[in-house]
Design a protein around this motif. Structure first.
Motif, PDB file in Angstrom:
ATOM      1  N   UNK A  11     -37.300  -0.781  -4.067  1.00 54.93           N
ATOM      2  CA  UNK A  11     -38.020  -1.184  -5.270  1.00 54.93           C
ATOM      3  C   UNK A  11     -38.833  -2.423  -4.944  1.00 54.93           C
ATOM      4  N   UNK A  12     -40.107  -2.407  -5.322  1.00 53.71           N
ATOM      5  CA  UNK A  12     -40.996  -3.541  -5.053  1.00 53.71           C
ATOM      6  C   UNK A  12     -40.472  -4.770  -5.792  1.00 53.71           C
ATOM      7  N   UNK A  13     -40.297  -5.857  -5.038  1.00 62.71           N
ATOM      8  CA  UNK A  13     -39.754  -7.110  -5.559  1.00 62.71           C
ATOM      9  C   UNK A  13     -40.875  -8.132  -5.759  1.00 62.71           C
ATOM     10  N   UNK A  14     -40.634  -9.178  -6.546  1.00 61.93           N
ATOM     11  CA  UNK A  14     -41.656 -10.203  -6.772  1.00 61.93           C
ATOM     12  C   UNK A  14     -42.217 -10.809  -5.476  1.00 61.93           C
ATOM     13  N   UNK A  15     -41.363 -10.958  -4.468  1.00 59.86           N
ATOM     14  CA  UNK A  15     -41.826 -11.554  -3.209  1.00 59.86           C
ATOM     15  C   UNK A  15     -42.761 -10.642  -2.409  1.00 59.86           C
ATOM     16  N   UNK A  16     -42.854  -9.381  -2.787  1.00 60.16           N
ATOM     17  CA  UNK A  16     -43.772  -8.438  -2.127  1.00 60.16           C
ATOM     18  C   UNK A  16     -45.197  -8.521  -2.683  1.00 60.16           C
ATOM     19  N   UNK A  17     -45.360  -9.224  -3.803  1.00 62.80           N
ATOM     20  CA  UNK A  17     -46.626  -9.216  -4.549  1.00 62.80           C
ATOM     21  C   UNK A  17     -47.530 -10.359  -4.096  1.00 62.80           C
ATOM     22  N   UNK A  18     -48.839 -10.049  -3.965  1.00 63.55           N
ATOM     23  CA  UNK A  18     -49.816 -11.075  -3.575  1.00 63.55           C
ATOM     24  C   UNK A  18     -50.548 -11.626  -4.806  1.00 63.55           C
ATOM     25  N   UNK A  19     -51.545 -12.466  -4.590  1.00 65.04           N
ATOM     26  CA  UNK A  19     -52.250 -13.111  -5.704  1.00 65.04           C
ATOM     27  C   UNK A  19     -53.056 -12.125  -6.546  1.00 65.04           C
ATOM     28  N   UNK A  20     -53.281 -10.923  -6.032  1.00 73.37           N
ATOM     29  CA  UNK A  20     -54.000  -9.903  -6.804  1.00 73.37           C
ATOM     30  C   UNK A  20     -53.063  -9.049  -7.654  1.00 73.37           C
ATOM     31  N   UNK A  21     -51.762  -9.311  -7.560  1.00 76.22           N
ATOM     32  CA  UNK A  21     -50.799  -8.623  -8.409  1.00 76.22           C
ATOM     33  C   UNK A  21     -50.264  -7.316  -7.850  1.00 76.22           C
ATOM     34  N   UNK A  22     -50.553  -7.011  -6.576  1.00 80.26           N
ATOM     35  CA  UNK A  22     -50.002  -5.796  -5.972  1.00 80.26           C
ATOM     36  C   UNK A  22     -49.336  -6.137  -4.642  1.00 80.26           C
TER      37      UNK A  22
END
Length: 146
Positions: A11-22
């Protein structure tokens, strides 16, 4: 002995997300390594065995294609398989899908070389590696979810 593909779900976690939101691009490359390691462990010839054998497979080339974005909370299927092997290299493919709708998010490939751990020098693949790391059966479509 031909093999099938290998799936690892996450499951994609918050730490996987960049400044563009993906999911950040470099996260996909980390996932390539993560699913490859899980696959070789499942095949019974993982990192622990590399140390005992005194040789290992190391990545020498990656090709990646980002197709669709993944977002926090998405469940992702990391799928991998071996598609070729020769005396010096194995070739691994990857396809990452969103579990909810099977949308293809990412494809990639890695060329892996066998090296002696002590020296880092290239080494021919041992029969142990060749036996364990067989290509995907040609009758299996790793992009088919039926």
């Amino acid at each position: 002995m031909a093999t099938t593909f290998f799936d690892l779900k996450l499951t994609v976690q918050p730490e996987h997300i960049d400044i563009l939101g993906h999911v950040n691009n470099v996260v996909y490359v980390a996932w390539m390594q993560e699913v490859a390691k899980a696959h070789i462990d499942a095949l019974g010839l993982g990192v622990k065995d590399y140390l005992e054998l005194k040789h290992a497979m190391v990545a020498v080339e990656h090709h990646v294609q980002y197709r669709k974005a993944a977002f926090e909370g998405d469940e992702i299927i990391l799928r991998t398989w071996l598609n070729d092997i020769n005396a010096l290299f194995s070739f691994r493919q990857y396809a990452f899908f969103r579990a909810a709708d099977q949308v293809l998010l990412f494809t990639g490939s890695t060329k892996w070389a066998c090296v002696e751990i002590a020296t880092g020098r290239p080494k021919r693949l041992s029969p142990t590696f060749i036996q364990a790391y067989q290509p995907l059966d040609e009758n299996i479509n790793p992009y088919d979810f039926k």
